[in-house]
Design an enzyme around this catalytic site. Structure first.
Site, short mmCIF file in Angstrom:
data_model
loop_
_atom_site.label_atom_id
_atom_site.label_comp_id
_atom_site.label_asym_id
_atom_site.label_seq_id
_atom_site.Cartn_x
_atom_site.Cartn_y
_atom_site.Cartn_z
N LYS A 128 14.56 3.28 13.13
CA LYS A 128 14.34 2.18 12.20
C LYS A 128 13.28 2.69 11.22
O LYS A 128 13.07 2.37 10.16
CB LYS A 128 13.91 0.85 12.97
CG LYS A 128 15.06 0.23 13.62
CD LYS A 128 16.16 -0.41 12.53
CE LYS A 128 17.35 -0.98 13.20
NZ LYS A 128 18.39 -1.13 12.25
N TYR A 178 15.91 4.78 19.14
CA TYR A 178 16.39 3.72 18.25
C TYR A 178 15.25 3.11 17.41
O TYR A 178 15.45 3.19 16.22
CB TYR A 178 16.85 2.64 19.27
CG TYR A 178 16.73 1.06 18.43
CD1 TYR A 178 17.99 0.95 17.71
CD2 TYR A 178 15.99 0.22 18.54
CE1 TYR A 178 17.82 -0.30 16.89
CE2 TYR A 178 15.79 -1.02 17.96
CZ TYR A 178 16.85 -1.21 17.09
OH TYR A 178 16.91 -2.47 16.48
N PRO A 207 10.68 0.01 32.08
CA PRO A 207 9.77 1.16 31.30
C PRO A 207 9.92 0.84 29.69
O PRO A 207 10.89 0.70 29.33
CB PRO A 207 10.28 2.36 31.75
CG PRO A 207 11.33 2.24 32.89
CD PRO A 207 11.49 0.55 32.93
N ASN A 265 21.31 -6.28 28.08
CA ASN A 265 20.14 -5.96 28.03
C ASN A 265 18.95 -7.05 27.73
O ASN A 265 17.96 -6.83 28.40
CB ASN A 265 20.01 -4.68 26.80
CG ASN A 265 20.87 -3.50 27.24
OD1 ASN A 265 21.00 -3.04 28.41
ND2 ASN A 265 21.44 -3.09 26.07
N SER A 321 13.11 -3.49 12.66
CA SER A 321 12.74 -4.23 13.69
C SER A 321 11.12 -4.28 14.14
O SER A 321 10.37 -3.28 13.45
CB SER A 321 13.39 -3.45 14.91
OG SER A 321 13.05 -3.87 16.05
P1 NAD Z 1 25.29 -6.11 16.50
O1 NAD Z 1 25.63 -5.24 17.38
O2 NAD Z 1 25.80 -7.51 16.94
O3 NAD Z 1 25.73 -6.22 15.05
C1 NAD Z 1 26.08 -4.66 14.32
C2 NAD Z 1 27.15 -4.51 13.68
O4 NAD Z 1 27.23 -3.10 12.96
C3 NAD Z 1 28.52 -4.64 14.59
O5 NAD Z 1 29.31 -5.36 14.42
C4 NAD Z 1 28.91 -3.09 14.71
O6 NAD Z 1 30.37 -3.16 15.14
C5 NAD Z 1 28.41 -2.52 13.23
N1 NAD Z 1 28.37 -1.23 13.32
C6 NAD Z 1 27.54 -0.60 13.87
N2 NAD Z 1 27.78 0.89 13.56
C7 NAD Z 1 28.58 0.71 12.21
C8 NAD Z 1 28.78 1.64 11.25
N3 NAD Z 1 28.56 2.93 11.34
N4 NAD Z 1 29.75 1.17 10.51
C9 NAD Z 1 30.47 0.12 10.55
N5 NAD Z 1 29.90 -0.78 11.49
C10 NAD Z 1 29.13 -0.39 12.17
O7 NAD Z 1 23.80 -6.37 16.33
P2 NAD Z 1 22.88 -7.41 15.48
O8 NAD Z 1 21.98 -7.79 16.82
O9 NAD Z 1 23.70 -8.42 14.96
O10 NAD Z 1 21.74 -6.34 14.72
C11 NAD Z 1 22.13 -6.12 13.40
C12 NAD Z 1 20.97 -5.07 12.87
O11 NAD Z 1 19.53 -5.96 13.14
C13 NAD Z 1 21.02 -3.81 13.66
O12 NAD Z 1 20.73 -2.84 12.54
C14 NAD Z 1 19.97 -3.90 14.57
O13 NAD Z 1 19.42 -2.65 15.01
C15 NAD Z 1 19.26 -4.81 13.84
N6 NAD Z 1 18.00 -5.42 14.78
C16 NAD Z 1 18.54 -6.16 15.87
C17 NAD Z 1 17.73 -7.03 16.55
C18 NAD Z 1 18.25 -7.83 17.75
O14 NAD Z 1 17.33 -8.07 18.76
N7 NAD Z 1 19.45 -8.17 17.82
C19 NAD Z 1 16.26 -6.71 16.51
C20 NAD Z 1 15.78 -5.90 15.47
C21 NAD Z 1 16.73 -5.33 14.53
N1 UFG Z 2 13.31 -9.49 30.27
C1 UFG Z 2 13.37 -9.68 31.60
N2 UFG Z 2 14.68 -9.60 32.19
C2 UFG Z 2 15.79 -9.31 31.65
C3 UFG Z 2 15.66 -8.88 30.02
C4 UFG Z 2 14.36 -9.00 29.50
O1 UFG Z 2 12.66 -9.95 32.33
O2 UFG Z 2 16.79 -9.27 32.21
C5 UFG Z 2 12.05 -9.59 29.54
C6 UFG Z 2 11.51 -8.18 28.96
O3 UFG Z 2 10.75 -7.51 29.79
C7 UFG Z 2 10.65 -8.70 27.66
C8 UFG Z 2 11.43 -9.95 27.24
O4 UFG Z 2 12.17 -10.16 28.29
O5 UFG Z 2 9.50 -9.08 28.30
C9 UFG Z 2 12.46 -9.82 26.11
O6 UFG Z 2 13.06 -8.62 26.31
P1 UFG Z 2 14.55 -8.29 25.38
O7 UFG Z 2 15.09 -7.15 26.20
O8 UFG Z 2 15.30 -9.38 25.21
O9 UFG Z 2 13.84 -7.99 24.17
P2 UFG Z 2 12.85 -6.67 23.47
O10 UFG Z 2 11.63 -7.47 23.16
O11 UFG Z 2 12.64 -5.84 24.69
O12 UFG Z 2 13.72 -5.91 22.58
C10 UFG Z 2 14.17 -6.61 21.38
C11 UFG Z 2 15.39 -5.90 21.10
C12 UFG Z 2 14.90 -4.54 20.55
C13 UFG Z 2 13.94 -4.79 19.28
C14 UFG Z 2 13.03 -5.86 19.64
C15 UFG Z 2 12.08 -6.02 18.60
O13 UFG Z 2 16.34 -5.42 22.28
O14 UFG Z 2 16.11 -3.83 19.87
O15 UFG Z 2 13.50 -6.93 20.35
O16 UFG Z 2 10.92 -6.82 19.21
F1 UFG Z 2 13.45 -3.67 18.82
#
Ligand code: NAD
Ligand code: UFG
Length: 330
Positions: free
Chosen positions: A152, A148, A290, A197, A124
């Site tokens: 990573k 979290y 925050p 979120n 991430s």
């Molecule tokens: P997601 O929650 O939709 O998918 C993750 C999947 O993993 C889910 O289906 C969950 O059921 C499964 N899972 C969790 N723990 C498990 C375990 N111990 N065994 C088997 N299955 C398990 O999330 P996503 O947005 O698709 O994210 C996928 C990956 O990418 C994650 O590792 C996340 O941290 C990473 N990531 C996501 C974002 C984002 O903004 N979505 C950003 C950066 C990195």
């Molecule tokens: N935001 C709002 N209102 C909301 C939600 C978000 O104004 O209800 C704003 C945040 O303050 C930020 C932007 O929208 O400026 C994006 O926020 P997100 O929560 O969508 O994404 P983040 O960049 O905070 O975080 C995401 C994932 C993390 C990951 C990261 C990588 O949630 O897990 O991107 O850059 F690590």
């Protein structure tokens, strides 16, 4: 080529399964369904005309994982399975460290044991923390101070150390920026449980009338309009990046930013969504959240140069596809 996709019924995993199957790969999904639904497997089959093998299992379960590796001639692993809610990770640090670290260790142990050489890991942009934008892969990591983000950075370290004594391994550490959007079929997408979120799923729920208005977290950042700037990337572009990494990366550890290289503010994303879908999004400016940084966007030149991969879809398509999926939800 047979690929084990952990977390394959989740948001990014499901889209990657679609791209893998459409490109002729065979796919096994391992997911414990903690944050996704079994019916996603049906949706993947509906889109591609091919049904991946599905194991409902936990990636931290050594016996279950060993059984999968000993049963199938796996060629590569894409490890998406993980817990990802930043706020929850502060409340439940042990659950986050256990799930995210142990799953990575168990999978890598099995790769070594069974001679599986290709490993792609979901990292991430959060690992860059307070660095100066645009973020470049060579920067020293300063993960945001939450469990979290730490998981990573730690998983990157664990995989790097493992690769250093197993030079036959090809490990890709893919640092995602902000994945949004959905498959154009509207059949798979991001379906968070409870109040979202993240910004895009929050916007789509406001558009649908599930939530009354969006709260914009701060308009006093040092950015052009004062709201937070992020590098939103269409989830299908992201999925394509995984195929590029799986196919083109040679032995060693390779780190790639997967983003568009372009920053979009919260207010710009709201406007793009309104324009793309002809829907008004009521919003209110509130205080900063925050832990948020002002700006987060990628330098994407390395992925372009080495993988020949570039994100093709723009913010308009991200908004259109996210809304199409949300409308299809019950
Ligand atoms: P997601 O929650 O939709 O998918 C993750 C999947 O993993 C889910 O289906 C969950 O059921 C499964 N899972 C969790 N723990 C498990 C375990 N111990 N065994 C088997 N299955 C398990 O999330 P996503 O947005 O698709 O994210 C996928 C990956 O990418 C994650 O590792 C996340 O941290 C990473 N990531 C996501 C974002 C984002 O903004 N979505 C950003 C950066 C990195
Ligand atoms: N935001 C709002 N209102 C909301 C939600 C978000 O104004 O209800 C704003 C945040 O303050 C930020 C932007 O929208 O400026 C994006 O926020 P997100 O929560 O969508 O994404 P983040 O960049 O905070 O975080 C995401 C994932 C993390 C990951 C990261 C990588 O949630 O897990 O991107 O850059 F690590």
């Amino acid at each position: 080529m047979l690929v084990l996709v952990t977390g394959g019924t989740g948001f990014i995993g499901s889209h990657t399964c679609v791209e893998l199957l459409n490109s002729g790969y065979e796919v096994i999904i391992l997911d414990n369904l903690v944050n996704s639904k079994r019916e996603v497997v049906d949706r993947i089959a509906q889109i591609t005309g091919k049904r991946p093998l599905f194991y409902e299992a936990d990636a931290t379960d050594e016996t279950a994982v060993d059984l999968i590796f000993s049963t199938h001639p796996i060629d590569g692993v894409i490890h998406f399975a993980g817990l990802k809610a930043v706020g929850e990770s502060v409340q439940m640090p042990l659950a986050y460290y256990k799930n995210n670290l142990l799953s990575t260790i168990v999978l890598m142990e099995n790769c070594v044991k069974y001679g599986v050489q290709r490993f792609v890991f979901s990292s991430s942009a959060t690992v860059y923390g307070e660095n100066q934008v645009p973020f470049v892969e060579t920067m020293e990591l300063r993960p945001r101070t939450n469990p979290y983000g730490e998981t990573k950075a730690m998983c990157e370290r664990i995989l790097t150390d493992a690769a250093s004594i197993h030079p036959e391994l090809s490990v890709s550490l893919l640092r995602y920026f902000n994945p949004v959007g959905a498959h154009e079929s509207g059949l798979i997408g991001e379906a968070p449980q409870g109040i979202p979120n993240n910004l895009m799923p929050y916007i789509t729920q406001v558009a649908k009338g599930i939530l009354p208005e969006l709260q914009v977290f701060g308009n006093d950042y040092p950015t052009p309009d004062g709201t937070g700037v992020r590098d939103y990337i269409h989830v299908v572009d992201l999925a394509e990046g995984h195929l590029a990494a799986l196919e083109q990366v040679g032995p060693g550890v390779h780190i790639y930013n997967l983003g568009t290289g372009r920053g979009t503010s919260v207010l710009e994303l709201i406007s793009a969504f309104e324009e793309a879908n002809s829907i008004r999004i009521p919003y209110r400016i509130v205080g900063r959240r925050p832990g948020d940084v002002a700006e987060c966007y990628a330098d994407v030149s390395k992925a372009h140069a080495e993988l020949g991969w570039t994100a093709k879809r723009g913010v308009y398509e991200m908004c259109r596809d996210a809304w199409r999926f949300e409308k299809n939800q019950g």
